[in-house]
Design a protein around this motif. Structure first.
Motif, PDB file in Angstrom:
ATOM      1  N   LEU A  11       0.852  -1.185   0.000  1.00  0.00           N
ATOM      2  CA  LEU A  11       0.000   0.000   0.000  1.00  0.00           C
ATOM      3  C   LEU A  11       0.889   1.237   0.000  1.00  0.00           C
ATOM      4  CD1 LEU A  11      -2.748   1.449   0.342  1.00  0.00           C
ATOM      5  CD2 LEU A  11      -2.453   1.130   2.832  1.00  0.00           C
ATOM      6  N   VAL A  12       0.637   2.143  -0.926  1.00  0.00           N
ATOM      7  CA  VAL A  12       1.444   3.355  -1.033  1.00  0.00           C
ATOM      8  C   VAL A  12       0.536   4.526  -1.353  1.00  0.00           C
ATOM      9  CG1 VAL A  12       1.947   2.961  -3.476  1.00  0.00           C
ATOM     10  CG2 VAL A  12       3.527   4.326  -2.098  1.00  0.00           C
ATOM     11  N   GLN A  13       0.913   5.701  -0.900  1.00  0.00           N
ATOM     12  CA  GLN A  13       0.125   6.901  -1.178  1.00  0.00           C
ATOM     13  C   GLN A  13       0.386   7.387  -2.603  1.00  0.00           C
ATOM     14  OE1 GLN A  13       1.035   9.795   1.874  1.00  0.00           O
ATOM     15  NE2 GLN A  13      -0.425   8.884   3.303  1.00  0.00           N
ATOM     16  N   PRO A  14      -0.564   8.099  -3.177  1.00  0.00           N
ATOM     17  CA  PRO A  14      -0.325   8.690  -4.505  1.00  0.00           C
ATOM     18  C   PRO A  14       0.946   9.530  -4.504  1.00  0.00           C
ATOM     19  CG  PRO A  14      -2.629   8.877  -3.927  1.00  0.00           C
ATOM     20  CD  PRO A  14      -1.942   8.353  -2.698  1.00  0.00           C
ATOM     21  N   GLY A  15       1.724   9.381  -5.571  1.00  0.00           N
ATOM     22  CA  GLY A  15       3.007  10.060  -5.665  1.00  0.00           C
ATOM     23  C   GLY A  15       4.165   9.263  -5.117  1.00  0.00           C
ATOM     24  N   GLY A  16       3.874   8.166  -4.457  1.00  0.00           N
ATOM     25  CA  GLY A  16       4.919   7.346  -3.856  1.00  0.00           C
ATOM     26  C   GLY A  16       5.566   6.397  -4.854  1.00  0.00           C
ATOM     27  N   SER A  17       6.468   5.564  -4.324  1.00  0.00           N
ATOM     28  CA  SER A  17       7.240   4.639  -5.159  1.00  0.00           C
ATOM     29  C   SER A  17       7.242   3.242  -4.554  1.00  0.00           C
ATOM     30  CB  SER A  17       8.690   5.119  -5.279  1.00  0.00           C
ATOM     31  OG  SER A  17       8.781   6.368  -5.909  1.00  0.00           O
ATOM     32  N   MET A  82       8.637   1.640  -9.786  1.00  0.00           N
ATOM     33  CA  MET A  82       7.424   2.409 -10.052  1.00  0.00           C
ATOM     34  C   MET A  82       7.470   3.694  -9.249  1.00  0.00           C
ATOM     35  SD  MET A  82       4.596  -0.656 -10.076  1.00  0.00           S
ATOM     36  CE  MET A  82       4.694  -0.896  -8.316  1.00  0.00           C
ATOM     37  N   ASN A  83       7.504   4.811  -9.932  1.00  0.00           N
ATOM     38  CA  ASN A  83       7.537   6.127  -9.299  1.00  0.00           C
ATOM     39  C   ASN A  83       6.285   6.907  -9.649  1.00  0.00           C
ATOM     40  OD1 ASN A  83      10.159   5.542  -8.350  1.00  0.00           O
ATOM     41  ND2 ASN A  83      11.091   6.389 -10.198  1.00  0.00           N
ATOM     42  N   SER A  84       6.031   7.958  -8.901  1.00  0.00           N
ATOM     43  CA  SER A  84       4.871   8.835  -9.154  1.00  0.00           C
ATOM     44  C   SER A  84       3.598   8.015  -9.304  1.00  0.00           C
ATOM     45  CB  SER A  84       5.117   9.689 -10.405  1.00  0.00           C
ATOM     46  OG  SER A  84       6.285  10.460 -10.279  1.00  0.00           O
ATOM     47  N   LEU A  85       3.394   7.114  -8.391  1.00  0.00           N
ATOM     48  CA  LEU A  85       2.251   6.204  -8.494  1.00  0.00           C
ATOM     49  C   LEU A  85       0.920   6.935  -8.388  1.00  0.00           C
ATOM     50  CD1 LEU A  85       3.770   3.240  -6.528  1.00  0.00           C
ATOM     51  CD2 LEU A  85       2.805   3.075  -8.826  1.00  0.00           C
ATOM     52  N   LYS A  86      -0.055   6.421  -9.135  1.00  0.00           N
ATOM     53  CA  LYS A  86      -1.398   6.995  -9.186  1.00  0.00           C
ATOM     54  C   LYS A  86      -2.406   5.951  -8.730  1.00  0.00           C
ATOM     55  CE  LYS A  86      -0.081   9.552 -13.374  1.00  0.00           C
ATOM     56  NZ  LYS A  86      -0.424   9.801 -14.804  1.00  0.00           N
ATOM     57  N   PRO A  87      -3.566   6.365  -8.266  1.00  0.00           N
ATOM     58  CA  PRO A  87      -4.583   5.383  -7.879  1.00  0.00           C
ATOM     59  C   PRO A  87      -4.913   4.400  -9.003  1.00  0.00           C
ATOM     60  CG  PRO A  87      -5.185   7.543  -7.052  1.00  0.00           C
ATOM     61  CD  PRO A  87      -3.976   7.741  -7.922  1.00  0.00           C
ATOM     62  N   GLU A  88      -4.846   4.839 -10.239  1.00  0.00           N
ATOM     63  CA  GLU A  88      -5.158   3.942 -11.355  1.00  0.00           C
ATOM     64  C   GLU A  88      -4.075   2.893 -11.616  1.00  0.00           C
ATOM     65  OE1 GLU A  88      -5.181   7.315 -11.365  1.00  0.00           O
ATOM     66  OE2 GLU A  88      -4.500   8.116 -13.304  1.00  0.00           O
ATOM     67  N   GLY A 107       1.593 -13.322  -8.509  1.00  0.00           N
ATOM     68  CA  GLY A 107       1.354 -11.890  -8.565  1.00  0.00           C
ATOM     69  C   GLY A 107       1.626 -11.211  -7.229  1.00  0.00           C
ATOM     70  N   THR A 108       1.722  -9.891  -7.270  1.00  0.00           N
ATOM     71  CA  THR A 108       1.893  -9.098  -6.058  1.00  0.00           C
ATOM     72  C   THR A 108       0.959  -7.893  -6.139  1.00  0.00           C
ATOM     73  OG1 THR A 108       3.518  -8.031  -4.596  1.00  0.00           O
ATOM     74  CG2 THR A 108       3.876  -7.786  -6.973  1.00  0.00           C
ATOM     75  N   GLN A 109       0.224  -7.650  -5.062  1.00  0.00           N
ATOM     76  CA  GLN A 109      -0.789  -6.607  -5.055  1.00  0.00           C
ATOM     77  C   GLN A 109      -0.145  -5.239  -4.818  1.00  0.00           C
ATOM     78  OE1 GLN A 109      -4.400  -6.740  -5.328  1.00  0.00           O
ATOM     79  NE2 GLN A 109      -4.101  -4.517  -5.432  1.00  0.00           N
ATOM     80  N   VAL A 110      -0.498  -4.289  -5.657  1.00  0.00           N
ATOM     81  CA  VAL A 110      -0.100  -2.890  -5.483  1.00  0.00           C
ATOM     82  C   VAL A 110      -1.371  -2.069  -5.315  1.00  0.00           C
ATOM     83  CG1 VAL A 110       0.941  -0.884  -6.584  1.00  0.00           C
ATOM     84  CG2 VAL A 110       2.037  -3.121  -6.789  1.00  0.00           C
ATOM     85  N   THR A 111      -1.450  -1.351  -4.210  1.00  0.00           N
ATOM     86  CA  THR A 111      -2.600  -0.493  -3.939  1.00  0.00           C
ATOM     87  C   THR A 111      -2.105   0.923  -3.713  1.00  0.00           C
ATOM     88  OG1 THR A 111      -3.789  -2.339  -2.910  1.00  0.00           O
ATOM     89  CG2 THR A 111      -4.600  -0.113  -2.468  1.00  0.00           C
ATOM     90  N   VAL A 112      -2.620   1.838  -4.521  1.00  0.00           N
ATOM     91  CA  VAL A 112      -2.245   3.248  -4.416  1.00  0.00           C
ATOM     92  C   VAL A 112      -3.463   4.016  -3.903  1.00  0.00           C
ATOM     93  CG1 VAL A 112      -1.286   5.253  -5.585  1.00  0.00           C
ATOM     94  CG2 VAL A 112      -0.684   2.938  -6.355  1.00  0.00           C
ATOM     95  N   SER A 113      -3.362   4.480  -2.673  1.00  0.00           N
ATOM     96  CA  SER A 113      -4.508   5.118  -2.042  1.00  0.00           C
ATOM     97  C   SER A 113      -4.044   6.001  -0.899  1.00  0.00           C
ATOM     98  CB  SER A 113      -5.480   4.051  -1.514  1.00  0.00           C
ATOM     99  OG  SER A 113      -6.547   4.656  -0.806  1.00  0.00           O
ATOM    100  N   SER A 114      -4.782   7.080  -0.684  1.00  0.00           N
ATOM    101  CA  SER A 114      -4.485   7.943   0.449  1.00  0.00           C
ATOM    102  C   SER A 114      -5.346   7.556   1.655  1.00  0.00           C
ATOM    103  CB  SER A 114      -4.721   9.398   0.069  1.00  0.00           C
ATOM    104  OG  SER A 114      -6.033   9.583  -0.430  1.00  0.00           O
TER     105      SER A 114
END
Length: 114
Positions: A11-17, A82-88, A107-114
């Motif tokens: 889990l990472v915030q938008p803009g994260g890596s 992966m840089n500058s991650l977006k919710p999409e 697979g590995t789950q990537v979740t981009v959310s604040s």
């Protein structure tokens, strides 16, 4: 038996890596073209990046300039930075050896959310 093991999601915030890794249990790893796919809920699996045996790379328009694929042949590993991650970008990410069409990792789950 060819196996692929992905790791590094989270889990990472938008803009994260994040940096994803994929270890391939295959002989002569260096000769194979490798790629990263992703599948978001309700959507088809899509190719986001690929790297040839010679190191040439290609990216989908949606990630170009933000993601970087690389490989370490000594470690049988392919990476996706992966840089500058977006919710999409939220999806399950899978690595792929193109020569083995039916082989997929877990697979590995990537979740981009604040």
């Amino acid at each position: 038996q060819v196996q692929l093991v992905e790791s590094g999601g989270g889990l990472v915030q938008p803009g994260g890596s994040l940096r994803l890794s994929c270890v391939a249990s295959v002989s002569h790893f260096s000769i194979y073209k490798m790629g990263w796919y992703r599948q978001a809920p309700g959507k088809q699996r899509e190719l986001v990046a690929s790297i040839s045996s010679g190191g040439s790379t290609n990216y989908s328009d949606s990630v170009k300039g933000r993601f970087t694929i690389s490989r370490d042949n000594a470690k049988n590993t392919v990476y996706l930075q992966m840089n500058s991650l977006k919710p999409e970008d939220t999806a399950v990410y899978y690595c792929k050896i193109f020569a083995f069409a039916s082989i997929w990792g877990q697979g590995t789950q990537v979740t981009v959310s604040s």
